[in-house]
Design an enzyme around this catalytic site. Structure first.
Site, short mmCIF file in Angstrom:
data_model
loop_
_atom_site.label_atom_id
_atom_site.label_comp_id
_atom_site.label_asym_id
_atom_site.label_seq_id
_atom_site.Cartn_x
_atom_site.Cartn_y
_atom_site.Cartn_z
N ASN A 175 -1.05 25.92 -29.74
CA ASN A 175 -1.81 25.94 -31.03
C ASN A 175 -3.44 25.40 -30.77
OD1 ASN A 175 -3.06 25.83 -33.68
ND2 ASN A 175 -1.59 24.40 -34.51
N HIS A 215 1.74 24.79 -41.39
CA HIS A 215 1.37 23.95 -40.63
C HIS A 215 0.78 22.59 -41.42
CE1 HIS A 215 -0.92 21.44 -37.78
NE2 HIS A 215 -0.36 21.91 -36.73
N GLY A 241 -2.18 14.93 -33.57
CA GLY A 241 -3.46 14.31 -33.48
C GLY A 241 -3.70 13.10 -33.36
N SER A 298 2.28 15.69 -31.09
CA SER A 298 1.58 15.33 -30.16
C SER A 298 2.60 15.21 -28.76
CB SER A 298 1.37 13.83 -30.22
OG SER A 298 0.32 13.71 -31.22
N LYS A 312 -5.65 25.66 -32.71
CA LYS A 312 -6.50 24.89 -33.79
C LYS A 312 -7.88 25.70 -34.00
CE LYS A 312 -3.33 21.05 -34.10
NZ LYS A 312 -3.20 19.59 -34.72
N GLU A 316 -1.58 20.76 -41.69
CA GLU A 316 -2.97 20.81 -41.74
C GLU A 316 -3.26 21.94 -43.00
OE1 GLU A 316 -4.06 19.53 -37.43
OE2 GLU A 316 -4.35 21.47 -37.86
N GLU A 327 7.20 18.88 -36.97
CA GLU A 327 6.11 18.02 -36.78
C GLU A 327 5.73 16.98 -37.66
OE1 GLU A 327 2.60 20.72 -37.41
OE2 GLU A 327 3.17 20.74 -39.43
#
Length: 249
Positions: free
Chosen positions: A11, A96, A173, A211, A13, A98, A167
């Protein structure tokens, strides 16, 4: 019955340039010639055409980082599943953390996006996961089961066609990673929830997406219910990404 292949999906991003993408994709394509797992890169929409061309003739699959729940119409800025199909996109990340956090995506919306992707021949990579506050207050199971239940409810018997990515939000991150045991515990929980909804729960790849990197991939991928990884930062470095791919063999 053919053995299920592990899936390693990068990904990117909101990262990339035409020049950097060229070097990265060429290196990944060269490095996965004999890969025994499925490898995909989920890239920003402006780069679909470039990556589609660069990966041509290789085993590398193309993925999107999001998809609209609508197939066409007055939805400025949205990208539809039929558009993705025209670029040979095979996977689309939905829900996701985010997107949930910064764009207010709800469980119901994520479920609709998964449904639209499936209806257009695209495999949704459905993300679920808890925040640090959720984990510390003992709500991990409740949160991931609620997120998963919405997708199961909306997609019914098609649920065996999806990919799930666990996740833990606290490990994205941040450099923190769930231990292999913590990750396996949640993956097993998700598998059990899927098994209650479909006779084909074993078909579903459940990826770990918090991660995962070149250093910890092998220990995570050795767990019985971890079928691959959704790779963030490490997918932008060919050497690191290929190390993870090698760990999935």
């Amino acid at each position: 019955m053919t053995e299920k292949k592990k899936l390693i999906a990068g990904n990117w991003k909101m990262n990339g340039t035409l020049e950097a993408n060229d070097a990265l994709v060429r290196a990944v394509v060269a490095g996965i010639k004999d890969a025994k797992c499925t490898v995909a890169v989920c890239v920003p929409a402006p780069y679909f055409a470039q990556v589609q061309m660069l990966k041509s003739g290789s085993a590398l699959e193309l993925g999107a980082q999001d998809v609209s729940q609508h197939t066409q119409g007055a939805y400025t800025g949205e990208v539809s599943a039929p558009m993705l199909r025209e670029f040979g996109v095979r996977y689309a990340i939905v829900g996701h953390s985010e997107r949930r956090q910064y764009h207010g995506e709800t469980d119901a919306l994520v479920a609709e996006k998964a449904k639209t992707a499936l209806a257009n021949g695209i495999t949704p990579i459905v993300c679920v996961g808890e925040t640090l506050a959720d984990r510390e207050s003992g709500k991990t199971e409740e949160v991931v089961k609620r997120q998963m239940a919405a997708v199961i409810h909306t997609n019914g018997h098609c649920i065996s066609e999806i990919v799930v990515a666990y996740e833990p939000v606290w490990a994205i991150g941040t450099g923190k990673t769930a231990t292999p045991e913590q990750a396996q515990e949640v993956h097993a929980l998700l598998r059990k929830q899927l098994a209650a909804a479909t006779a084909h729960a074993e078909r579903v790849n459940i990826l770990y997406g918090g991660s995962m990197n070149a250093g910890n991939a092998a220990s995570l991928l050795a767990q019985p219910d971890i079928d691959g990884g959704l790779i963030g930062g490490a997918s932008l470095k060919a050497a690191d990404f290929l190390t993870i791919v090698a760990a999935a063999q």
